[in-house]
Motif scaffolding. Structure first.
Motif, mmCIF file in Angstrom:
data_model
loop_
_atom_site.group_PDB
_atom_site.id
_atom_site.type_symbol
_atom_site.label_atom_id
_atom_site.label_comp_id
_atom_site.label_asym_id
_atom_site.label_seq_id
_atom_site.Cartn_x
_atom_site.Cartn_y
_atom_site.Cartn_z
ATOM 1 N N UNK A 1 0.840 -1.219 0.000
ATOM 2 C CA UNK A 1 0.000 0.000 0.000
ATOM 3 C C UNK A 1 0.870 1.262 0.000
ATOM 4 N N UNK A 2 1.856 1.291 0.884
ATOM 5 C CA UNK A 2 2.695 2.499 0.989
ATOM 6 C C UNK A 2 3.572 2.699 -0.250
ATOM 7 N N UNK A 3 3.898 1.599 -0.921
ATOM 8 C CA UNK A 3 4.788 1.679 -2.082
ATOM 9 C C UNK A 3 4.102 2.281 -3.303
ATOM 10 N N UNK A 4 2.793 2.154 -3.384
ATOM 11 C CA UNK A 4 2.131 2.437 -4.661
ATOM 12 C C UNK A 4 1.212 3.641 -4.645
ATOM 13 N N UNK A 5 0.319 3.668 -5.621
ATOM 14 C CA UNK A 5 -0.460 4.872 -5.900
ATOM 15 C C UNK A 5 -1.752 4.977 -5.103
ATOM 16 N N UNK A 6 -1.973 4.041 -4.173
ATOM 17 C CA UNK A 6 -3.140 4.175 -3.285
ATOM 18 C C UNK A 6 -2.832 5.086 -2.106
ATOM 19 N N UNK A 7 -1.550 5.369 -1.903
ATOM 20 C CA UNK A 7 -1.163 6.074 -0.669
ATOM 21 C C UNK A 7 -0.585 7.459 -0.960
ATOM 22 N N UNK A 8 -1.082 8.102 -2.029
ATOM 23 C CA UNK A 8 -0.461 9.372 -2.445
ATOM 24 C C UNK A 8 -0.636 10.507 -1.426
ATOM 25 N N UNK A 9 -1.585 10.366 -0.471
ATOM 26 C CA UNK A 9 -1.752 11.408 0.562
ATOM 27 C C UNK A 9 -1.091 10.975 1.872
ATOM 28 N N UNK A 10 -0.348 9.854 1.813
ATOM 29 C CA UNK A 10 0.222 9.281 3.033
ATOM 30 C C UNK A 10 1.725 9.496 3.037
ATOM 31 N N UNK A 11 2.201 10.369 3.879
ATOM 32 C CA UNK A 11 3.648 10.543 4.041
ATOM 33 C C UNK A 11 3.942 11.057 5.443
ATOM 34 N N UNK A 12 5.097 10.677 5.981
ATOM 35 C CA UNK A 12 5.461 11.077 7.345
ATOM 36 C C UNK A 12 4.718 10.287 8.402
ATOM 37 N N UNK A 13 4.166 9.133 8.012
ATOM 38 C CA UNK A 13 3.368 8.345 8.961
ATOM 39 C C UNK A 13 4.097 7.079 9.399
ATOM 40 N N UNK A 14 3.772 6.677 10.614
ATOM 41 C CA UNK A 14 4.317 5.428 11.164
ATOM 42 C C UNK A 14 3.148 4.471 11.356
ATOM 43 N N UNK A 15 3.254 3.264 10.829
ATOM 44 C CA UNK A 15 2.169 2.292 10.904
ATOM 45 C C UNK A 15 2.538 1.183 11.886
ATOM 46 N N UNK A 16 1.879 1.185 13.033
ATOM 47 C CA UNK A 16 2.125 0.161 14.047
ATOM 48 C C UNK A 16 1.316 -1.088 13.675
ATOM 49 N N UNK A 17 2.031 -2.204 13.510
ATOM 50 C CA UNK A 17 1.362 -3.477 13.159
ATOM 51 C C UNK A 17 1.792 -4.487 14.214
ATOM 52 N N UNK A 18 1.037 -4.565 15.303
ATOM 53 C CA UNK A 18 1.529 -5.299 16.473
ATOM 54 C C UNK A 18 0.451 -6.084 17.205
ATOM 55 N N UNK A 19 -0.702 -6.301 16.560
ATOM 56 C CA UNK A 19 -1.767 -7.041 17.261
ATOM 57 C C UNK A 19 -2.130 -6.396 18.584
ATOM 58 N N UNK A 20 -2.050 -5.070 18.632
ATOM 59 C CA UNK A 20 -2.438 -4.256 19.808
ATOM 60 C C UNK A 20 -1.467 -4.379 20.995
ATOM 61 N N UNK A 21 -0.250 -4.908 20.740
ATOM 62 C CA UNK A 21 0.704 -5.078 21.845
ATOM 63 C C UNK A 21 0.952 -3.748 22.576
ATOM 64 N N UNK A 22 1.074 -2.653 21.794
ATOM 65 C CA UNK A 22 1.420 -1.358 22.427
ATOM 66 C C UNK A 22 0.193 -0.635 22.986
ATOM 67 N N UNK A 23 -0.987 -1.270 22.874
ATOM 68 C CA UNK A 23 -2.196 -0.609 23.392
ATOM 69 C C UNK A 23 -2.354 -0.789 24.904
ATOM 70 N N UNK A 24 -1.659 -1.798 25.456
ATOM 71 C CA UNK A 24 -1.921 -2.071 26.875
ATOM 72 C C UNK A 24 -0.668 -1.843 27.730
#
Ligand code: NDP
Length: 258
Positions: free
Chosen positions: A235-258
């Motif tokens: 998604x980040x590599x291609x043309x679906x994410x043209x408004x997405x920059x400077x973002x960090x995507x946490x992919x952790x099964x909610x580990x950092x939520x608790x």
């Protein structure tokens, strides 16, 4: 154009550092499945070559393997020349190579500290800077860096202050590059995975006994799989994410939520 068509990366040229194995290999496979030609960039050339061959055979895209230590500016520059020589341009850079070291802060030598910062933070800077220069000249591109949930929390019980600091640096570097290159059409984002079952963890005998403890702390009760990081990078590599920059995507099964 439909969304799935828009997700495709046909004709795009990518490189993946730390691409020989683990998360890098898995994401490189996904980028190739989406249609991008791929340079597998790694210190371990034989494994990188094997991975490149495997991906080419499975997907039909063009692949190359390039031996590079991301902590060496001259090797990174040579890698960029090689990729440009083979592909002619660079649309996607996945700056992913990283190492972990579990040493108590009071016992850590300065050499150990520097080693981790060099690979995880300086290596991302050198690689993203070199890719960014090419992308600025070309008129655009997408850089994705691998940070970690360790940029957000302090993992326990294992000590890893250099790793945590290096990954926090990757997020702020990502944001800084995104803002500096906003008018150059070069987007820069990062991903922050939770624990993922790769060699980084599974081949580290010291960490194996901790897996049960981490799983007990994890809302999902398990580690992630490298495959569970594929779609976010595509998604980040291609043309679906043209408004997405400077973002960090946490992919952790909610580990950092608790
Ligand atoms: P692996 O150890 O499985 O793979 C890392 C790859 O990077 C290896 O092929 C390694 O080569 C290569 N590499 C290491 N140092 C360098 C260097 N100086 N120059 C070029 N290549 C290098 O790790 P993962 O796939 O698990 O990790 C990938 C990234 O994801 C890292 O940045 C890591 O910090 C991050 N991450 C991992 C998590 C996890 O739980 N696994 C969680 C969050 C983030 P070699 O084998 O020859 O050393």
């Amino acid at each position: 154009m439909g969304i799935l068509e828009k997700m495709r990366l046909d004709g795009k040229k990518a490189f993946v550092t730390g691409g020989a194995r683990g998360i890098g290999k898995c994401v490189a496979t996904a980028l190739a499945e989406a249609g991008a030609d791929i340079a597998i960039v790694d210190m371990d050339l034989p494994v990188a070559e094997e991975t490149a061959k495997e991906i080419a055979a499975a997907t039909g895209v063009k692949t190359i393997a390039v031996k590079t230590d991301v902590t060496s500016q001259s090797e990174v520059d040579a890698m960029i020349d090689t990729v440009l020589g083979s592909f002619g341009r660079i649309d996607i850079a996945f700056c992913n190579a990283g190492i972990a070291l579990n040493v108590a802060a009071e016992e850590m030598t300065y050499e150990q500290w520097l080693k981790v910062i060099n690979v995880n933070l300086n290596g991302v800077f050198l690689t993203a800077q070199a890719a960014g220069k090419v992308m600025i000249k070309q008129g655009g591109g997408s850089i994705i860096n691998t940070a970690s949930m360790s940029a957000h929390i302090v993992n326990v019980p294992q000590p890893q202050c250099a790793y945590n600091a290096s990954k926090a640096g990757v997020i702020q570097l990502t944001k800084s590059l995104a803002v500096e290159w906003i008018d150059k059409n070069v987007r820069v984002n990062c991903i922050s995975p939770g624990y993922i079952g790769t060699d980084l963890i599974l081949s580290n005998e010291g960490l194996k006994p901790l897996i049960e403890k981490w799983n007990a702390m994890a809302p999902m009760g398990r580690m992630g799989k490298p495959e569970e990081l594929q779609a976010i990078v595509v998604y980040l590599a291609g043309d679906c994410s043209t408004f997405t920059t400077g973002s960090d995507f946490v992919v952790d099964g909610a580990f950092t939520c608790i």
